[in-house]
Design an enzyme around this catalytic site. Sequence first.
Site, PDB file in Angstrom:
ATOM      1  N   VAL A  60       0.857  -1.192   0.000  1.00  0.00           N
ATOM      2  CA  VAL A  60       0.000   0.000   0.000  1.00  0.00           C
ATOM      3  C   VAL A  60       0.892   1.240   0.000  1.00  0.00           C
ATOM      4  O   VAL A  60       1.683   1.450   0.923  1.00  0.00           O
ATOM      5  CB  VAL A  60      -0.940   0.026   1.222  1.00  0.00           C
ATOM      6  CG1 VAL A  60      -1.799   1.289   1.205  1.00  0.00           C
ATOM      7  CG2 VAL A  60      -1.823  -1.220   1.240  1.00  0.00           C
ATOM      8  N   ILE A  95      -7.629  -3.499   5.003  1.00  0.00           N
ATOM      9  CA  ILE A  95      -6.561  -4.217   4.312  1.00  0.00           C
ATOM     10  C   ILE A  95      -5.738  -5.059   5.294  1.00  0.00           C
ATOM     11  O   ILE A  95      -5.260  -6.138   4.922  1.00  0.00           O
ATOM     12  CB  ILE A  95      -5.648  -3.247   3.522  1.00  0.00           C
ATOM     13  CG1 ILE A  95      -4.653  -4.038   2.657  1.00  0.00           C
ATOM     14  CG2 ILE A  95      -4.923  -2.284   4.442  1.00  0.00           C
ATOM     15  CD1 ILE A  95      -5.287  -5.005   1.690  1.00  0.00           C
ATOM     16  N   GLY A 311     -10.403   1.145  -1.812  1.00  0.00           N
ATOM     17  CA  GLY A 311      -8.974   1.256  -2.059  1.00  0.00           C
ATOM     18  C   GLY A 311      -8.206   0.399  -1.076  1.00  0.00           C
ATOM     19  O   GLY A 311      -8.669  -0.667  -0.660  1.00  0.00           O
ATOM     20  N   GLU A 312      -7.000   0.845  -0.733  1.00  0.00           N
ATOM     21  CA  GLU A 312      -6.125   0.156   0.236  1.00  0.00           C
ATOM     22  C   GLU A 312      -5.582  -1.174  -0.273  1.00  0.00           C
ATOM     23  O   GLU A 312      -4.822  -1.847   0.416  1.00  0.00           O
ATOM     24  CB  GLU A 312      -6.850  -0.108   1.566  1.00  0.00           C
ATOM     25  CG  GLU A 312      -7.387   1.116   2.260  1.00  0.00           C
ATOM     26  CD  GLU A 312      -8.100   0.777   3.574  1.00  0.00           C
ATOM     27  OE1 GLU A 312      -8.068  -0.409   3.986  1.00  0.00           O
ATOM     28  OE2 GLU A 312      -8.686   1.685   4.186  1.00  0.00           O
ATOM     29  N   GLY A 313      -5.991  -1.620  -1.467  1.00  0.00           N
ATOM     30  CA  GLY A 313      -5.626  -2.952  -1.927  1.00  0.00           C
ATOM     31  C   GLY A 313      -6.584  -4.026  -1.455  1.00  0.00           C
ATOM     32  O   GLY A 313      -6.298  -5.222  -1.572  1.00  0.00           O
TER      33      GLY A 313
END
Length: 345
Positions: A60, A95, A311-313
């Site tokens: 990240v 995440i 987001g964040e992966g």
Amino acid sequence: MIQYDIQPTQNTKLEAELQQKIDMKTKPVGALGFLENIAHQTGLIQQTLSPEIKKPVIVVFAGDHGIAKKGEVNPFPQEVTSQMVYNFINGGAAINVFSRTNNADLKIVDAGVNHNFDTPHLIDCKIDYGTKNYQEESAMSAEQCEKALRKGGEIVEQAFKNGSNTIGFGEMGIANTSSASLLMSYFTGIPIEECVGAGTGLNSEGISKKREILTSVFNKHQPSSPLEALAMFGGFEIAMLCGAILKAAELKMIVLIDGFIVSSALLAARAMHPNCMDYCMFAHTSSEKGHESILSFLGVRPVLNLGLRLGEGTGAALCLPLLRSAVNFLNEMASFDSAGVSTKS
């Protein structure tokens, strides 16, 4: 300009052998659906009939954006970027949970957050304390952009040296959907107005204002190359993502592309080195406006569609079990011959 040696995965003989192996499993042809596509692509990436998933890593990248200081395109203040980085470090974000759940090693990178961190649990690659405001000037210099590309690649190379062959990417940065929208429009040719969404939660009035501001920015600047566009509109985290994607492809790793922001970095990477696409798997369709259009532009199908826009992966981490399942069925599922099952006459 950094040079990358990214080889295409095309191998006519192996493609046919992989398809034969998949089709001869004890199932009707095509019965495992998109898992079969994932298995096929994984075999091509690793150039083998028996691919493996080794030590998956999620990285990240976090960075701040100059335009966020005005608060005109973002409902949350810039300080949220650093606050969320602390949340990552302390293990409390989505995440963190999904990486732990799916046995992925999580790395957090300070690409350019407007804050001084004092912790050993963060990879310090800070280029600067946030980018400049692209309403007035280029977000970063060409030198900063190239440095960010290089740093992203170095992080991937270290993961590879530690034994990983599978890497997913995420990001954190208040106002980075604005950068992603500008990059999306530049690289796809889709009008900027159609690339702008709610980000972290703008209402319809806020989206309209964001669209107006970004249209003005897009019309003001005329980048003449992918690198110049990345420097003009990007964030440090997006530039590092671009470099990370390119290096991972050069190293023949499986590259898990997350949502809207990571996909905008991929657009830049693809413009620089089209062969990087061969190594990319698209984790999910984000509900952020514009992402589905990027996927359509690229002609790719995502693994998941869960309505995520965090987001964040997170999407990359969530698709890992399906990636493992695809590889395991290819390696462990019986064939008609080995199981003594008759095929149709």
